[in-house]
Scaffold this motif. Sequence first.
Motif, short mmCIF file in Angstrom:
data_model
loop_
_atom_site.label_atom_id
_atom_site.label_comp_id
_atom_site.label_asym_id
_atom_site.label_seq_id
_atom_site.Cartn_x
_atom_site.Cartn_y
_atom_site.Cartn_z
N ASN A 74 0.85 -1.19 0.00
CA ASN A 74 0.00 0.00 0.00
C ASN A 74 0.88 1.24 0.00
OD1 ASN A 74 -1.90 2.00 0.44
ND2 ASN A 74 -2.14 1.53 2.61
N HIS A 75 1.32 1.65 -1.18
CA HIS A 75 2.21 2.80 -1.30
C HIS A 75 1.52 3.91 -2.10
CE1 HIS A 75 5.35 0.46 0.55
NE2 HIS A 75 5.19 -0.49 -0.35
N ILE A 76 0.49 4.47 -1.50
CA ILE A 76 -0.25 5.57 -2.10
C ILE A 76 0.25 6.85 -1.45
CG2 ILE A 76 -2.53 6.52 -2.59
CD1 ILE A 76 -3.63 3.66 -2.16
N CYS A 77 1.26 7.44 -2.06
CA CYS A 77 2.05 8.49 -1.41
C CYS A 77 1.24 9.67 -0.87
CB CYS A 77 3.13 8.98 -2.37
SG CYS A 77 4.32 7.69 -2.83
N LEU A 106 11.51 4.93 -0.42
CA LEU A 106 10.97 4.29 -1.62
C LEU A 106 10.45 5.34 -2.59
CD1 LEU A 106 10.21 1.68 -3.14
CD2 LEU A 106 8.01 1.74 -1.93
N GLN A 107 9.71 6.29 -2.07
CA GLN A 107 9.20 7.40 -2.88
C GLN A 107 10.36 8.18 -3.50
OE1 GLN A 107 7.70 10.80 -0.70
NE2 GLN A 107 5.92 10.96 -2.07
N GLY A 143 1.15 -3.48 5.53
CA GLY A 143 0.78 -3.22 4.15
C GLY A 143 1.79 -2.34 3.42
N ARG A 144 2.62 -1.64 4.18
CA ARG A 144 3.63 -0.77 3.58
C ARG A 144 5.04 -1.37 3.66
NH1 ARG A 144 1.56 4.76 6.60
NH2 ARG A 144 -0.30 5.12 5.32
N CYS A 175 12.81 2.38 9.61
CA CYS A 175 12.01 1.95 8.46
C CYS A 175 12.09 2.98 7.33
CB CYS A 175 10.56 1.75 8.86
SG CYS A 175 9.51 1.18 7.50
N PRO A 176 12.44 2.56 6.11
CA PRO A 176 12.58 3.52 5.01
C PRO A 176 11.25 3.95 4.41
CG PRO A 176 13.02 1.30 4.22
CD PRO A 176 12.83 1.20 5.72
N VAL A 177 10.19 3.23 4.75
CA VAL A 177 8.85 3.57 4.26
C VAL A 177 7.95 3.88 5.46
CG1 VAL A 177 9.10 2.32 2.09
CG2 VAL A 177 8.32 1.08 4.11
#
Length: 243
Positions: A97-100, A111-112, A146-147, A202-204
């Motif tokens: 779930n990577h909805i920035c 990641l972004q 999820g991320r 955590c990178p995200v």
Amino acid sequence: MSANPNTITIDGQEIPFTAKQTIMDAALAAGVYIPHLCHYPGLPPSGNCRLCMVETGNRNVAACITPAVAGQEIRNNTPELNEVRKSITQMLFVEGNHICPSCEKTGNCKLQAMGYYLGMLDDHFPQFYQRREMDASHAEILLDRGRCILCDLCVRASRDVDGKNVFAIAGRGTNAHLIVNSPTGKLADSTIATTDLAATICPVGAILIKEQGYQVPVGQRIYDQHTIREIGLRESIAKKNDD
């Protein structure tokens, strides 16, 4: 070949290295950026994300786990390698779930930032929509699986720096997932604290400190101001100065 026996060459630039250094460590120490998400200065490498693949001796190797060897000729910043890295980044995006715009980590997310750095304009691959459990049981820390990109930075940080062994990766392939080593499997029943490296590495946006989201306005966050290349090199310099 250089007269110095302890050098490698990356994209034509001669790089010194010391005993037991990896290609990644030698490169970052010399100010040469190799894209990465699962590498962090001072932690044992794991080679999980594969973004740091470089070409040497007509084969591709992960720079974070490959020892530097005198005389190596390495290709890093090439269109072909960066295209592969972009594909890997796209796959990481669709696996979770990577909805920035709706993520508290936006602007601070590696990641972004990697997507921007590699010129990623779309996801390319169909979304997996995997169902992964969120754990909000802890009073101060949120775990949103999820991320999670399975970089295992939190696993290594908790084990090797915090000395608590809070996290682990269970399962294989598409069934791989982050677990909490507590009697109930819940974060609330673990020994993690907000001061632990595992809580902030955590990178995200998978591990977040509660009630701190959006304290820094969008537009003023880390990767709003700097590229991931700049921050990646700064992390290496900071670790070197600490040593």
